[in-house]
Design a protein around this motif. Sequence first.
Motif, PDB file in Angstrom:
ATOM      1  N   MET A  32      29.478  36.775  60.409  1.00  0.00           N
ATOM      2  CA  MET A  32      30.440  36.149  59.513  1.00  0.00           C
ATOM      3  C   MET A  32      30.939  37.172  58.514  1.00  0.00           C
ATOM      4  O   MET A  32      30.162  37.943  57.966  1.00  0.00           O
ATOM      5  CB  MET A  32      29.790  34.991  58.758  1.00  0.00           C
ATOM      6  N   SER A  33      32.222  37.219  58.253  1.00  0.00           N
ATOM      7  CA  SER A  33      32.790  38.113  57.255  1.00  0.00           C
ATOM      8  C   SER A  33      32.864  37.385  55.934  1.00  0.00           C
ATOM      9  O   SER A  33      33.591  36.418  55.786  1.00  0.00           O
ATOM     10  CB  SER A  33      34.197  38.561  57.677  1.00  0.00           C
ATOM     11  N   PRO A  34      32.106  37.807  54.955  1.00  0.00           N
ATOM     12  CA  PRO A  34      32.061  37.078  53.694  1.00  0.00           C
ATOM     13  C   PRO A  34      33.337  37.262  52.902  1.00  0.00           C
ATOM     14  O   PRO A  34      34.040  38.245  53.041  1.00  0.00           O
ATOM     15  CB  PRO A  34      30.874  37.713  52.964  1.00  0.00           C
ATOM     16  N   ARG A  35      33.604  36.316  52.019  1.00  0.00           N
ATOM     17  CA  ARG A  35      34.755  36.436  51.154  1.00  0.00           C
ATOM     18  C   ARG A  35      34.484  37.489  50.086  1.00  0.00           C
ATOM     19  O   ARG A  35      33.364  37.870  49.822  1.00  0.00           O
ATOM     20  CB  ARG A  35      35.034  35.091  50.469  1.00  0.00           C
ATOM     21  N   ARG A  36      35.562  37.956  49.474  1.00  0.00           N
ATOM     22  CA  ARG A  36      35.393  38.877  48.359  1.00  0.00           C
ATOM     23  C   ARG A  36      34.708  38.169  47.191  1.00  0.00           C
ATOM     24  O   ARG A  36      34.802  36.947  47.053  1.00  0.00           O
ATOM     25  CB  ARG A  36      36.764  39.390  47.901  1.00  0.00           C
ATOM     26  N   PRO A  37      34.019  38.899  46.354  1.00  0.00           N
ATOM     27  CA  PRO A  37      33.309  38.271  45.244  1.00  0.00           C
ATOM     28  C   PRO A  37      34.246  37.459  44.365  1.00  0.00           C
ATOM     29  O   PRO A  37      35.349  37.883  44.047  1.00  0.00           O
ATOM     30  CB  PRO A  37      32.720  39.463  44.476  1.00  0.00           C
ATOM     31  N   SER A  38      33.777  36.295  43.932  1.00  0.00           N
ATOM     32  CA  SER A  38      34.613  35.396  43.167  1.00  0.00           C
ATOM     33  C   SER A  38      35.036  35.985  41.830  1.00  0.00           C
ATOM     34  O   SER A  38      36.040  35.572  41.264  1.00  0.00           O
ATOM     35  CB  SER A  38      33.863  34.075  42.929  1.00  0.00           C
ATOM     36  N   ILE A  39      34.295  36.980  41.325  1.00  0.00           N
ATOM     37  CA  ILE A  39      34.635  37.549  40.035  1.00  0.00           C
ATOM     38  C   ILE A  39      36.006  38.213  40.061  1.00  0.00           C
ATOM     39  O   ILE A  39      36.639  38.416  39.036  1.00  0.00           O
ATOM     40  CB  ILE A  39      33.559  38.558  39.591  1.00  0.00           C
ATOM     41  N   GLN A  40      36.495  38.562  41.228  1.00  0.00           N
ATOM     42  CA  GLN A  40      37.770  39.238  41.346  1.00  0.00           C
ATOM     43  C   GLN A  40      38.906  38.283  41.701  1.00  0.00           C
ATOM     44  O   GLN A  40      40.023  38.714  41.960  1.00  0.00           O
ATOM     45  CB  GLN A  40      37.685  40.340  42.416  1.00  0.00           C
ATOM     46  N   GLU A  41      38.629  36.999  41.716  1.00  0.00           N
ATOM     47  CA  GLU A  41      39.620  36.017  42.140  1.00  0.00           C
ATOM     48  C   GLU A  41      40.016  35.110  40.979  1.00  0.00           C
ATOM     49  O   GLU A  41      39.227  34.285  40.537  1.00  0.00           O
ATOM     50  CB  GLU A  41      39.063  35.162  43.286  1.00  0.00           C
ATOM     51  N   GLY A  42      41.239  35.258  40.483  1.00  0.00           N
ATOM     52  CA  GLY A  42      41.745  34.346  39.475  1.00  0.00           C
ATOM     53  C   GLY A  42      41.084  34.520  38.121  1.00  0.00           C
ATOM     54  O   GLY A  42      40.329  35.457  37.874  1.00  0.00           O
ATOM     55  N   SER A  66      36.400  30.727  37.811  1.00  0.00           N
ATOM     56  CA  SER A  66      35.422  31.094  38.837  1.00  0.00           C
ATOM     57  C   SER A  66      33.999  30.890  38.327  1.00  0.00           C
ATOM     58  O   SER A  66      33.117  30.428  39.053  1.00  0.00           O
ATOM     59  CB  SER A  66      35.626  32.556  39.254  1.00  0.00           C
ATOM     60  N   PHE A  67      33.795  31.245  37.061  1.00  0.00           N
ATOM     61  CA  PHE A  67      32.473  31.093  36.446  1.00  0.00           C
ATOM     62  C   PHE A  67      32.071  29.625  36.422  1.00  0.00           C
ATOM     63  O   PHE A  67      30.937  29.271  36.762  1.00  0.00           O
ATOM     64  CB  PHE A  67      32.519  31.667  35.021  1.00  0.00           C
ATOM     65  N   LEU A  68      33.001  28.773  36.030  1.00  0.00           N
ATOM     66  CA  LEU A  68      32.704  27.347  35.932  1.00  0.00           C
ATOM     67  C   LEU A  68      32.448  26.737  37.304  1.00  0.00           C
ATOM     68  O   LEU A  68      31.546  25.898  37.463  1.00  0.00           O
ATOM     69  CB  LEU A  68      33.860  26.629  35.237  1.00  0.00           C
ATOM     70  N   ALA A 109      31.016  45.858  43.262  1.00  0.00           N
ATOM     71  CA  ALA A 109      32.417  46.048  43.638  1.00  0.00           C
ATOM     72  C   ALA A 109      33.081  47.205  42.896  1.00  0.00           C
ATOM     73  O   ALA A 109      34.278  47.445  43.063  1.00  0.00           O
ATOM     74  CB  ALA A 109      33.197  44.761  43.367  1.00  0.00           C
ATOM     75  N   GLY A 110      32.307  47.916  42.066  1.00  0.00           N
ATOM     76  CA  GLY A 110      32.864  49.031  41.333  1.00  0.00           C
ATOM     77  C   GLY A 110      33.699  48.628  40.135  1.00  0.00           C
ATOM     78  O   GLY A 110      34.607  49.358  39.729  1.00  0.00           O
ATOM     79  N   ARG A 111      33.389  47.471  39.521  1.00  0.00           N
ATOM     80  CA  ARG A 111      34.155  46.970  38.380  1.00  0.00           C
ATOM     81  C   ARG A 111      33.250  46.698  37.162  1.00  0.00           C
ATOM     82  O   ARG A 111      33.239  45.590  36.622  1.00  0.00           O
ATOM     83  CB  ARG A 111      34.880  45.679  38.764  1.00  0.00           C
ATOM     84  N   PRO A 112      32.495  47.684  36.707  1.00  0.00           N
ATOM     85  CA  PRO A 112      31.650  47.447  35.528  1.00  0.00           C
ATOM     86  C   PRO A 112      32.445  47.133  34.271  1.00  0.00           C
ATOM     87  O   PRO A 112      31.895  46.619  33.293  1.00  0.00           O
ATOM     88  CB  PRO A 112      30.870  48.759  35.375  1.00  0.00           C
ATOM     89  N   ASP A 113      33.753  47.433  34.290  1.00  0.00           N
ATOM     90  CA  ASP A 113      34.593  47.106  33.137  1.00  0.00           C
ATOM     91  C   ASP A 113      34.692  45.603  32.902  1.00  0.00           C
ATOM     92  O   ASP A 113      35.068  45.161  31.811  1.00  0.00           O
ATOM     93  CB  ASP A 113      36.000  47.673  33.346  1.00  0.00           C
ATOM     94  N   ARG A 114      34.344  44.805  33.921  1.00  0.00           N
ATOM     95  CA  ARG A 114      34.426  43.352  33.805  1.00  0.00           C
ATOM     96  C   ARG A 114      33.204  42.738  33.117  1.00  0.00           C
ATOM     97  O   ARG A 114      33.184  41.543  32.822  1.00  0.00           O
ATOM     98  CB  ARG A 114      34.562  42.730  35.202  1.00  0.00           C
ATOM     99  N   LEU A 115      32.174  43.537  32.836  1.00  0.00           N
ATOM    100  CA  LEU A 115      30.943  42.996  32.285  1.00  0.00           C
ATOM    101  C   LEU A 115      31.143  42.377  30.897  1.00  0.00           C
ATOM    102  O   LEU A 115      30.550  41.348  30.580  1.00  0.00           O
ATOM    103  CB  LEU A 115      29.866  44.083  32.227  1.00  0.00           C
ATOM    104  N   ALA A 116      31.963  43.006  30.071  1.00  0.00           N
ATOM    105  CA  ALA A 116      32.204  42.461  28.735  1.00  0.00           C
ATOM    106  C   ALA A 116      32.895  41.106  28.815  1.00  0.00           C
ATOM    107  O   ALA A 116      32.606  40.199  28.024  1.00  0.00           O
ATOM    108  CB  ALA A 116      33.039  43.446  27.913  1.00  0.00           C
ATOM    109  N   VAL A 117      33.790  40.951  29.793  1.00  0.00           N
ATOM    110  CA  VAL A 117      34.479  39.670  29.978  1.00  0.00           C
ATOM    111  C   VAL A 117      33.489  38.608  30.455  1.00  0.00           C
ATOM    112  O   VAL A 117      33.550  37.448  30.035  1.00  0.00           O
ATOM    113  CB  VAL A 117      35.642  39.822  30.977  1.00  0.00           C
ATOM    114  N   VAL A 118      32.584  39.006  31.336  1.00  0.00           N
ATOM    115  CA  VAL A 118      31.543  38.080  31.804  1.00  0.00           C
ATOM    116  C   VAL A 118      30.699  37.600  30.620  1.00  0.00           C
ATOM    117  O   VAL A 118      30.395  36.403  30.498  1.00  0.00           O
ATOM    118  CB  VAL A 118      30.653  38.750  32.870  1.00  0.00           C
ATOM    119  N   LEU A 119      30.317  38.515  29.752  1.00  0.00           N
ATOM    120  CA  LEU A 119      29.499  38.152  28.590  1.00  0.00           C
ATOM    121  C   LEU A 119      30.232  37.151  27.692  1.00  0.00           C
ATOM    122  O   LEU A 119      29.650  36.136  27.295  1.00  0.00           O
ATOM    123  CB  LEU A 119      29.138  39.405  27.790  1.00  0.00           C
TER     124      LEU A 119
END
Length: 451
Positions: A1-11, A16-18, A309-319
């Motif tokens: 099965m080919s998995p979808r891209r991580p949800s953190i990069q979608e919308g 996505s978090f909710l 995914a090579g996007r550590p810049d998104r960590l602050a947004v996650v927090l």
Amino acid sequence: MSPRRPSIQEGPLWRSFLVFLLPLIGQNSLQSLGMTINSIVVGQMLGTGALAAVATFMPLAFFFIAFVIGVTAGASVLIGQAWGAQKIDLVRRIGGTALGATLAIGLVIGTTGIALAPWMLARMGTPADVMAPAISYARTAFATMPILFLFIAAGALLRGTGDSVRPLVVQAVATGVAAGLTIVMVAEMGFGVAAAALSVGVAQSAALVVLGLWLRARAHPLAPGAGLLRALWPDWGLLRTVLRIGLPTGAQLVVGSLAGLVIVGLINRFGSDATAAYGAVSQVQNYAQFPALSIAIAASIFGAQAIGAGRPDRLAVVLRTAMVMNLVLTGGLVALVYLFSRLLVQAFIADPEVVELAQHLLHIVSWSALMFGAGTIFSGIMRASGTVIPPMLIAMGCVAFVELPLAVLLSRSMGLEGIWWAYVASFAALMVAQGAYYTFVWRKRKITALV
């Protein structure tokens, strides 16, 4: 099965978090609901003494469960990074390694616990009038621990892939089956307090079968089969990495559980009514903390996928997203606990005096779930990168140098309620210390993937 891209990069991230978070909260709530139903059945049908017997064993159970939660937390971080990088074979190898280690741990703890249950309960200061049912419950719970550990691991591994729906459905199956079995075993079969543990083991076994069939039907990378079976023999390199992340997390939880053993020992000195009140307050407080715990888990998974995914810049947004969710969701639930505290306590306890006591203690401690949530979110984000030692030391320090000393001192000067004020102080210290380390040390580091 080919998995979808991580949800953190979608919308939008909050959406996505909710979407990930709500099933996770639902699963945790259902898990606690199963414990709640068991406690209600035991308390209402078998009496306050039987409820006290179950409550006495809970810190001991959490002590052992904490270790496997730590191991699976390490595995879920690695799976999150591998999933974010689309390394599907690596996902299977990590999953198999974690499941094999979890099963081995469960067998060792289960066997040892059955033999040593009376000694353990005696060391905890279990009241003499509930010792016999407590031993019966404990031995049955230890016998079912290998299944419980596999159940915990399966959910954690799936969450690492961004899937919080399957664990929710499987938890619903387990909760429903366990609830029905507990009632039948107590009311019709005369199993006594042991039914509360035996029913859970049977129900989780059935739920694991359902999950396995579901994953095979969808050709999921973690589906049971020849590939996963071969992976059960550990990849020692992966296992070392899993343990490097998981053991400090497990040690942190173990220290918290050891503190729980000390706390319940202090409470037991006030008599079986106080122990029963502790059991009821703990059940309700678990619900208040579930959104906070779920948000921290989600933050860790989203952070791991971003790093993979090579996007550590998104960590602050996650927090930031996680903190807002904690304020809204955890805060809202805490408000409901205060509004309906008497009704919630009466679900567990029939004695009016014990109801009053439990309600008073609940009013003291419930609001601290917000501080607990903030502290665990900081540590969850850091754990996503493999940083676990400093958050662990901070958490242990809050337990060892704030919670326990205050619990002892305040229980002498204020009585029973002083123990709950010690919890509040400990959670406040956790929030401040974890936030300070994140702000002034961790976020200045370069973040790279582990796998």
